[in-house]
Design a protein around this motif. Structure first.
Motif, mmCIF file in Angstrom:
data_model
loop_
_atom_site.group_PDB
_atom_site.id
_atom_site.type_symbol
_atom_site.label_atom_id
_atom_site.label_comp_id
_atom_site.label_asym_id
_atom_site.label_seq_id
_atom_site.Cartn_x
_atom_site.Cartn_y
_atom_site.Cartn_z
ATOM 1 N N LEU A 1 36.254 1.641 -16.767
ATOM 2 C CA LEU A 1 37.711 1.515 -16.732
ATOM 3 C C LEU A 1 38.139 0.054 -16.861
ATOM 4 N N PHE A 2 37.402 -0.857 -16.204
ATOM 5 C CA PHE A 2 37.695 -2.286 -16.352
ATOM 6 C C PHE A 2 37.614 -2.707 -17.818
ATOM 7 N N ILE A 3 36.538 -2.292 -18.475
ATOM 8 C CA ILE A 3 36.329 -2.664 -19.876
ATOM 9 C C ILE A 3 37.385 -2.007 -20.762
ATOM 10 N N TYR A 4 37.693 -0.747 -20.492
ATOM 11 C CA TYR A 4 38.679 -0.008 -21.287
ATOM 12 C C TYR A 4 40.052 -0.682 -21.238
ATOM 13 N N ARG A 5 40.490 -1.069 -20.044
ATOM 14 C CA ARG A 5 41.820 -1.663 -19.912
ATOM 15 C C ARG A 5 41.903 -3.018 -20.607
ATOM 16 N N ARG A 6 40.801 -3.739 -20.660
ATOM 17 C CA ARG A 6 40.807 -5.039 -21.332
ATOM 18 C C ARG A 6 40.721 -4.889 -22.852
ATOM 19 N N LEU A 7 40.116 -3.792 -23.303
ATOM 20 C CA LEU A 7 40.028 -3.547 -24.742
ATOM 21 C C LEU A 7 41.335 -2.996 -25.309
ATOM 22 N N THR A 8 42.036 -2.214 -24.517
ATOM 23 C CA THR A 8 43.230 -1.519 -25.015
ATOM 24 C C THR A 8 44.534 -2.236 -24.710
ATOM 25 N N ASN A 9 44.499 -3.238 -23.860
ATOM 26 C CA ASN A 9 45.713 -3.972 -23.518
ATOM 27 C C ASN A 9 45.663 -5.355 -24.179
ATOM 28 N N PRO A 10 46.510 -5.600 -25.156
ATOM 29 C CA PRO A 10 46.464 -6.880 -25.881
ATOM 30 C C PRO A 10 46.628 -8.101 -24.982
ATOM 31 N N ARG A 11 47.480 -7.986 -23.972
ATOM 32 C CA ARG A 11 47.705 -9.131 -23.085
ATOM 33 C C ARG A 11 46.457 -9.434 -22.263
ATOM 34 N N LEU A 12 45.770 -8.373 -21.833
ATOM 35 C CA LEU A 12 44.532 -8.580 -21.077
ATOM 36 C C LEU A 12 43.420 -9.119 -21.974
ATOM 37 N N SER A 13 43.351 -8.601 -23.200
ATOM 38 C CA SER A 13 42.332 -9.082 -24.141
ATOM 39 C C SER A 13 42.499 -10.567 -24.421
ATOM 40 N N ALA A 14 43.751 -11.011 -24.449
ATOM 41 C CA ALA A 14 44.022 -12.416 -24.768
ATOM 42 C C ALA A 14 43.538 -13.361 -23.683
ATOM 43 N N ILE A 15 43.550 -12.923 -22.427
ATOM 44 C CA ILE A 15 43.144 -13.811 -21.333
ATOM 45 C C ILE A 15 41.706 -13.556 -20.876
ATOM 46 N N THR A 16 41.013 -12.606 -21.520
ATOM 47 C CA THR A 16 39.633 -12.304 -21.156
ATOM 48 C C THR A 16 38.692 -13.284 -21.846
ATOM 49 N N THR A 17 37.916 -14.000 -21.059
ATOM 50 C CA THR A 17 37.006 -15.010 -21.606
ATOM 51 C C THR A 17 35.675 -14.372 -22.001
ATOM 52 N N THR A 18 34.882 -15.143 -22.728
ATOM 53 C CA THR A 18 33.548 -14.676 -23.118
ATOM 54 C C THR A 18 32.694 -14.381 -21.891
ATOM 55 N N MET A 19 32.812 -15.226 -20.871
ATOM 56 C CA MET A 19 32.039 -15.012 -19.650
ATOM 57 C C MET A 19 32.483 -13.741 -18.923
ATOM 58 N N ASP A 20 33.773 -13.402 -19.026
ATOM 59 C CA ASP A 20 34.254 -12.148 -18.441
ATOM 60 C C ASP A 20 33.563 -10.950 -19.094
ATOM 61 N N TRP A 21 33.476 -10.974 -20.425
ATOM 62 C CA TRP A 21 32.819 -9.872 -21.134
ATOM 63 C C TRP A 21 31.341 -9.808 -20.793
ATOM 64 N N ILE A 22 30.691 -10.962 -20.751
ATOM 65 C CA ILE A 22 29.256 -10.991 -20.405
ATOM 66 C C ILE A 22 29.042 -10.411 -19.014
ATOM 67 N N THR A 23 29.898 -10.801 -18.073
ATOM 68 C CA THR A 23 29.768 -10.330 -16.693
ATOM 69 C C THR A 23 29.964 -8.824 -16.601
ATOM 70 N N LEU A 24 31.003 -8.310 -17.244
ATOM 71 C CA LEU A 24 31.281 -6.871 -17.196
ATOM 72 C C LEU A 24 30.157 -6.055 -17.831
ATOM 73 N N LEU A 25 29.710 -6.486 -19.001
ATOM 74 C CA LEU A 25 28.658 -5.750 -19.699
ATOM 75 C C LEU A 25 27.329 -5.827 -18.948
ATOM 76 N N LEU A 26 27.033 -7.001 -18.389
ATOM 77 C CA LEU A 26 25.800 -7.153 -17.629
ATOM 78 C C LEU A 26 25.824 -6.281 -16.376
ATOM 79 N N LEU A 27 26.957 -6.255 -15.689
ATOM 80 C CA LEU A 27 27.092 -5.390 -14.522
ATOM 81 C C LEU A 27 26.936 -3.924 -14.899
ATOM 82 N N LEU A 28 27.494 -3.537 -16.036
ATOM 83 C CA LEU A 28 27.395 -2.145 -16.492
ATOM 84 C C LEU A 28 25.954 -1.771 -16.804
#
Length: 230
Positions: free
Chosen positions: A116-143
Motif C-alpha cells: 500500500l505504501f508503494i501503491y500510494r507513491r506510484l499512483t499519487n503524482p504529488r507523492l511521487s514527486a517528493i519520493t527520493t531514490t533512497m525512499d524507493w530502495i528502502t521500501l523495496l528492500l523492506l518488501l
C-alpha cells in the motif's frame, strides 16, 4: 597441501557471516551518531499525510503493528535461547505452532502495508514527486526482506534456533561461529544478509525516526491553545 576449495568456501562464509555483519553494524552506529550530530533537522519520518490520507491510514497501521509483532517474535526466537523457552514449559511443537501462526500474520500485515505504501507513491503524482531514490530502495528492500521472511516461515520452516540463533548471539559477544550458517537454507541466508544490508543503509534513510522515542510527551503539560471563558 591446502584444500583451496574448502579454504575458499570458508573465506566466503567468514565474509558473509562475520566480516559483513560487523561492517554493517559499525556503519549503523557511526552513521546514526554522525547524522544526529551534524544534521539533526533531517531526523524525521517526513510524513506525507498532508498529501494523502485515505491509503496511508490502513498502510501505516498494518505496517507498524506487523513490524512490532515481528520484532518481538524475532527476539523470542533468536535472542532467547531454546533451553530457556523449554524451561518455561514451551515445547518445541508449541513454539513451532506459535511461530508459524503469529509469524505468518505479522508478515502478511507488513507485506500488505508495504504494498500500500508503494501503491500510494506510484499512483499519487504529488507523492511521487517528493519520493527520493533512497525512499524507493528502502521500501523495496523492506518488501523483499519481509517476503523472504514470510516464505521461510510458511514454506521452509527451518529450525533456526540451533544454528542461526547461537550464531547471532555470538556476534554481540564477539564470538560468532560462522560454521553454524553452513547448512542454513539459501532463502533464509538471503533474508539475513539483506537485513544487514538494511542495517548498513539505515542511517541514510527516513527509518532513523525509529530511534526517536518521545518520552517527554508523557510528562509534558497539556498545550492550551485557547483558554475557556470563566
Amino acid at each position: 597441501m591446502i584444500d583451496l576449495a574448502k579454504y575458499g568456501y570458508d573465506a566466503v562464509n567468514l565474509f558473509f557471516w562475520v566480516i559483513f555483519p560487523y561492517i554493517s553494524i559499525t556503519i549503523f552506529f557511526i552513521g546514526n551518531a554522525y547524522r544526529f550530530i551534524t544534521d539533526s533537522f533531517s531526523w524525521t519520518s517526513k510524513s506525507s499525510e498532508i498529501l494523502e490520507k485515505k491509503t496511508l491510514r490502513p498502510a501505516s497501521l498494518l505496517f507498524h503493528y506487523g513490524i512490532i509483532f515481528a520484532f518481538f517474535g524475532h527476539i523470542i526466537g533468536i535472542v532467547i535461547p531454546k533451553s530457556w523457552t523449554e524451561e518455561m514449559g514451551i515445547s518445541e511443537h508449541t513454539y513451532h505452532l506459535i511461530a508459524l501462526s503469529a509469524g505468518s500474520i505479522a508478515g502478511i500485515m507488513v507485506v500488505i502495508g508495504l504494498i500500500l505504501f508503494i501503491y500510494r507513491r506510484l499512483t499519487n503524482p504529488r507523492l511521487s514527486a517528493i519520493t527520493t531514490t533512497m525512499d524507493w530502495i528502502t521500501l523495496l528492500l523492506l518488501l523483499v526482506i519481509t517476503s523472504l521472511g514470510l516464505i521461510n516461515t510458511i514454506f521452509v520452516q527451518y529450525d533456526y534456533r540451533d544454528t542461526v540463533a547461537p550464531w547471532f548471539r555470538g556476534l554481540w559477544i564477539f564470538t560468532p561461529d560462522y560454521t553454524l550458517m553452513a547448512d542454513v537454507p539459501f532463502l533464509l541466508k538471503l533474508h539475513i544478509f539483506l537485513v544487514f544490508v538494511l542495517t548498513a543503509i539505515f542511517p541514510f534513510t527516513r527509518l532513523v525516526h525509529l530511534l526517536s522515542i518521545p518520552f517527554s510527551y508523557i510528562f509534558r503539560k497539556p498545550v492550551i491553545y485557547r483558554q475557556r471563558c470563566p
